[in-house]
Design an enzyme around this catalytic site. Structure first.
Site, PDB file in Angstrom:
ATOM      1  N   GLU A  33      34.585  47.766  30.839  1.00  0.00           N
ATOM      2  CA  GLU A  33      34.788  46.732  29.824  1.00  0.00           C
ATOM      3  C   GLU A  33      33.470  46.252  29.208  1.00  0.00           C
ATOM      4  O   GLU A  33      33.403  45.951  28.017  1.00  0.00           O
ATOM      5  CB  GLU A  33      35.551  45.539  30.420  1.00  0.00           C
ATOM      6  CG  GLU A  33      36.971  45.871  30.886  1.00  0.00           C
ATOM      7  CD  GLU A  33      37.029  46.537  32.265  1.00  0.00           C
ATOM      8  OE1 GLU A  33      35.982  46.637  32.945  1.00  0.00           O
ATOM      9  OE2 GLU A  33      38.126  46.959  32.662  1.00  0.00           O
ATOM     10  N   HIS A  45      47.521  39.550  28.786  1.00  0.00           N
ATOM     11  CA  HIS A  45      47.752  39.185  30.188  1.00  0.00           C
ATOM     12  C   HIS A  45      46.927  37.974  30.599  1.00  0.00           C
ATOM     13  O   HIS A  45      46.339  37.930  31.677  1.00  0.00           O
ATOM     14  CB  HIS A  45      47.460  40.370  31.113  1.00  0.00           C
ATOM     15  CG  HIS A  45      48.402  41.530  30.911  1.00  0.00           C
ATOM     16  ND1 HIS A  45      48.438  42.243  29.736  1.00  0.00           N
ATOM     17  CD2 HIS A  45      49.330  42.073  31.712  1.00  0.00           C
ATOM     18  CE1 HIS A  45      49.357  43.194  29.829  1.00  0.00           C
ATOM     19  NE2 HIS A  45      49.918  43.119  31.025  1.00  0.00           N
ATOM     20  N   ASP A  59      51.189  40.725  39.639  1.00  0.00           N
ATOM     21  CA  ASP A  59      49.867  41.281  39.960  1.00  0.00           C
ATOM     22  C   ASP A  59      48.964  40.277  40.678  1.00  0.00           C
ATOM     23  O   ASP A  59      48.005  40.661  41.349  1.00  0.00           O
ATOM     24  CB  ASP A  59      49.163  41.792  38.690  1.00  0.00           C
ATOM     25  CG  ASP A  59      49.593  43.217  38.340  1.00  0.00           C
ATOM     26  OD1 ASP A  59      50.336  43.825  39.137  1.00  0.00           O
ATOM     27  OD2 ASP A  59      49.178  43.702  37.269  1.00  0.00           O
TER      28      ASP A  59
END
Lengths: 314, 276
Positions: free
Chosen positions: A56, A107, A115
Site C-alpha cells: 500500500e 471497509h 474480519d
C-alpha cells in the site's frame, strides 16, 4: 434499483460509469480489487487499472508520481491499510506536495464485521483530517457516493473518500439531490436538538429522529458528508436554533466527526455536544448488526444522547 | 565522450560540489557527504543526458528526475541553479525561512524539482508512477532517480522494485549511491543491505555496477539502460561519500554536518586546486 447498496459497491460503479467521461482517471489497487470494487472498473478499462500487489505504501507514492504527470489516480485499499499503513506516504508524498491523488478507502469502521479489529479502521478520519489541504468525504448512500466520486475528480488536490462494506439504504431522490464538497445537507428540520451524522450513521440518525418524536423532541438531522472542510456555517446555523448537538459516526469518538464538530462549535457557538461513536476501543469479529448494537451505534443510543444534550441546555 | 563534453561535465560536477558546500556552509546545516558523492551523476544527467528545459520546468514531455535520497538536496539545488532553473546566488539561502530551497526538495516551490522527497523510499515509488504514466500515455520521456545505499534498507524500496519490474518500466533508470556509509555507521554494520546488485537482479531488473566518479562510466550505464528493453535499470554506483574534500571523504560524521568557516575555506581550496 435495489433499495440498498454498500458505498464500496457504489464507488466501483461510479468509477466505471465516470471512466468514460474522464479519460485521465486511472485506478490503483492493492490486491483487493474484488473487495474494494475497483475490479468493476478493471473489467471495463483494463488498460487504466493497475494492481500494485500487497504494497500500500508503494501504491500511494506511485499514485503521487502518476498525479505529477496530470492524470487523476484513485488509489484503493481498505481504510486500515490506506489511511493506516500508508499514512506517512499520504502525508509526505500526497498531502505535502498537494498532489491530485484520490484515496478510495473501503471497509471503514466496524461494519467490516467478521474480519475483526485488525481490519476495522475507526481512526482514519482523524488521521486524514489532520493533513493540511486534505479533503475528507464520507458518503451516506449510493447516490451520494457517485456524486462524491465525480466531485473528487473535479476537485484539484488530494481527497480521502471513506466507504463502507455493509449495504445502506438510499436516502435521496436522484432528481433533487445536490452534492457540493464542504456543504452539509439538512435531511430533516427540527428545533430542539441537532443530530449531525456521517456515512452509515446517517440513516440511523433518521431513525433516531422518529424515536425522539415519541418523547416530544423535534430533532434536526444533518448529513455531514464532508468532514473536512466541515460546514461550520450550517452547524452554527442549526445549533443556534436548537442549542444542543449530537454527533454520530462509525469512528472513534476522538478525532473524527465528533471532534471536528466540537472544534467548529467551541469557537463559534459553544453549545453542549455529545458524541456517538466507537468509545475509544478496538473492534472485534461479529455480525454487523450485533457489532453496531454492542458499540452503541444505534438509533436508541443517538436518541438517548439527544435527550441528554437537551437536558444540558442552559 | 568527447573531450569538450568531458571538460564541461567536470566543470559542472565541480560547480555542484562547490554549490553544495556553499549552501550547507551558509545554512550551518545540511548533508554534504552524500551530496558530494552524487555530484558526477547529477552533472551527467543535468548537463548531458536529460531532455529538459530550464525555461519550461513543467514541460510535459521532459525527462524526470527524482532525488529519492532527498537529504542531499544541496547537490540537486546546485545542479538546478547551474543549469539555469534559478540564480546560483540563491544557494546560500538554503534552509532559511524565506527561501524556496527547503531542507529537503519541495516540488511546489522550487523550479525543476519534479518530486517532493525526503522521506526515504517515497521518491523511488513516485518515479515508478511517473514512468508508468509515460508508458500508458505513449510518451517517450525517461525517468531518473537517485537512491542512497542506506535508503535501500526501507521496505518500500523493494515494493517499488517489484512494481517497476512487473510493469516492465524500461523508461526508468535508478542510480544507487553505494558509498557504504549511513548515519549510524557503515551500512554493513547497521543492517547490511548488500549485495544490492544481486537483489535488483533477483527482482528482475537490469543492473549495472560502475565506479561513479567516472563520467564515461556513467554515460555508458545510462546508454545501456536506454538500450535495455522490458526491464528497468539499476546502476549500482560505487561512490566515495564526501568525494573531493579530503577530510570529508569516507567519514560518516560528514553525513549531516556543516563545515565551519575554516573547514569551508579548506574544502573550497582543495576542490578548486584539484580541478586546475
Amino acid at each position: 434499483m435495489a433499495d440498498k447498496i454498500a458505498t464500496r459497491q457504489a464507488y466501483g460503479d461510479a468509477l466505471t460509469a465516470l471512466g468514460e467521461k474522464y479519460e485521465n482517471v486511472v485506478v490503483l489497487d492493492a490486491d483487493l480489487a474484488e473487495a474494494t470494487k475497483t475490479g468493476v472498473f478493471k473489467k471495463k478499462f483494463p488498460e487504466r487499472h493497475f494492481d500494485c500487489g500487497i504494497a500500500e505504501g508503494n501504491m500511494i507514492a506511485v499514485a503521487a508520481g502518476i498525479a505529477t504527470t496530470g492524470k487523476i489516480p484513485f488509489a484503493s485499499s481498505f481504510a486500515m491499510f490506506a489511511a493506516g499503513r500508508a499514512y506517512e506516504q499520504i502525508r509526505n508524498a500526497v498531502g505535502y506536495p498537494h498532489l491530485n491523488v484520490k484515496i478510495g478507502a473501503t471497509h471503514a469502521g466496524i461494519s467490516v464485521g467478521e474480519d475483526g479489529a485488525t481490519h476495522q479502521c475507526n481512526e482514519d478520519i482523524a488521521l486524514m483530517r489532520t493533513i493540511p489541504g486534505m479533503t475528507v468525504i464520507c458518503p451516506a448512500d449510493g447516490l451520494e457516493t457517485y456524486a462524491a466520486v465525480e466531485a473528487a475528480i473535479n476537485h484539484q488536490g488530494p481527497v480521502y473518500l471513506r466507504f463502507g462494506r455493509a449495504a445502506v439504504p438510499y436516502l435521496y431522490d436522484e432528481k433533487t439531490y445536490k452534492f457540493e464538497i464542504g456543504k452539509g445537507i439538512v435531511l430533516s428540520e427540527g428545533k430542539d436538538v441537532t443530530i449531525v451524522a456521517t456515512g452509515l450513521m446517517v440513516h440511523i440518525a433518521l431513525e433516531a429522529k422518529e424515536l425522539l418524536k415519541a418523547d416530544g423532541i423535534d430533532a434536526e438531522v444533518i448529513n455531514i458528508h464532508t468532514i473536512k472542510p466541515i460546514d461550520t456555517e450550517l452547524l452554527v446555523k442549526s445549533a443556534s436554533k436548537t442549542g444542543a448537538v449530537v454527533t454520530a459516526e462509525e469512528h472513534n469518538v476522538i478525532g473524527g466527526l465528533g471532534g471536528a464538530v466540537c472544534e467548529a462549535l467551541s469557537e463559534k457557538l459553544p453549545v453542549p455536544v455529545l458524541r456517538v461513536g466507537v468509545e475509544d476501543k478496538f473492534g472485534k469479529s461479529g455480525k454487523v448488526p450485533v457489532l453496531l448494537e454492542e458499540y452503541g451505534l444505534t438509533a436508541q443510543n443517538i436518541a438517548a444522547k439527544a435527550k441528554a444534550a437537551v437536558a444540558l441546555k442552559k | 565522450m568527447d573531450k569538450a563534453t568531458k571538460t564541461l561535465l567536470e566543470e559542472k560536477a565541480l560547480a555542484i560540489r562547490l554549490g553544495t558546500l556553499e549552501a550547507v556552509h551558509a545554512a550551518s546545516s545540511g548533508h554534504p557527504g552524500g551530496s558530494l558523492s552524487i555530484a558526477d551523476i547529477l552533472s551527467y544527467l543535468f548537463f548531458k543526458e536529460m531532455r529538459i528545459d530550464p525555461k519550461n520546468p513543467d514541460w510535459a514531455d521532459r525527462d524526470r528526475f527524482v532525488l529519492s535520497k532527498g537529504h542531499t538536496a544541496p547537490a540537486l539545488y546546485a545542479a538546478l541553479a547551474n543549469r539555469g532553473y534559478f540564480d546560483t546566488a540563491l544557494l546560500k539561502t538554503f534552509r532559511s525561512a524565506d527561501s524556496f530551497l527547503q531542507g529537503h526538495p519541495d516540488m511546489k516551490h522550487t523550479p525543476g524539482v519534479d518530486m517532493t522527497t525526503g522521506s526515504l523510499g517515497l521518491g523511488f515509488s513516485a518515479a515508478c508512477g511517473m514512468a508508468l504514466s509515460g508508458k500508458i500515455s505513449n510518451k517517450d520521456y525517461r525517468v531518473y532517480a537517485v537512491l542512497g545505499d542506506g535508503e535501500v534498507e526501507e521496505g518500500q524500496v523493494w515494493e517499488a522494485a517489484m512494481f517497476a519490474a512487473h510493469y516492465k518500466l524500461d523508461n526508468l533508470c535508478i542510480f544507487v549511491d553505494f558509498n557504504g556509509l549511513q548515519i549510524d555507521g557503515p551500512i554493513v554494520d547497521v543492517v547490511d543491505p548488500t549485495p544490492i546488485d544481486k537483489k535488483f537482479e533477483a527482482f528482475n531488473w537490469n543492473f549495472i555496477c560502475i565506479y561513479c566518479h567516472d563520467l564515461e562510466a556513467i554515460e555508458a550505464a545510462a546508454e545501456a539502460a536506454k538500450a535495455c528493453k522490458g526491464k528497468p535499470t539499476a546502476v549500482i554506483c560505487t561512490c566515495t561519500k564526501g568525494k573531493g574534500v579530503s577530510f570529508m571523504e569516507n567519514k560518516v560524521g560528514w553525513h549531516g554536518k556543516a563545515p565551519n568557516d575554516d573547514e569551508y575555506a579548506q574544502a573550497v581550496a582543495e576542490l578548486t586546486a584539484k580541478n586546475n
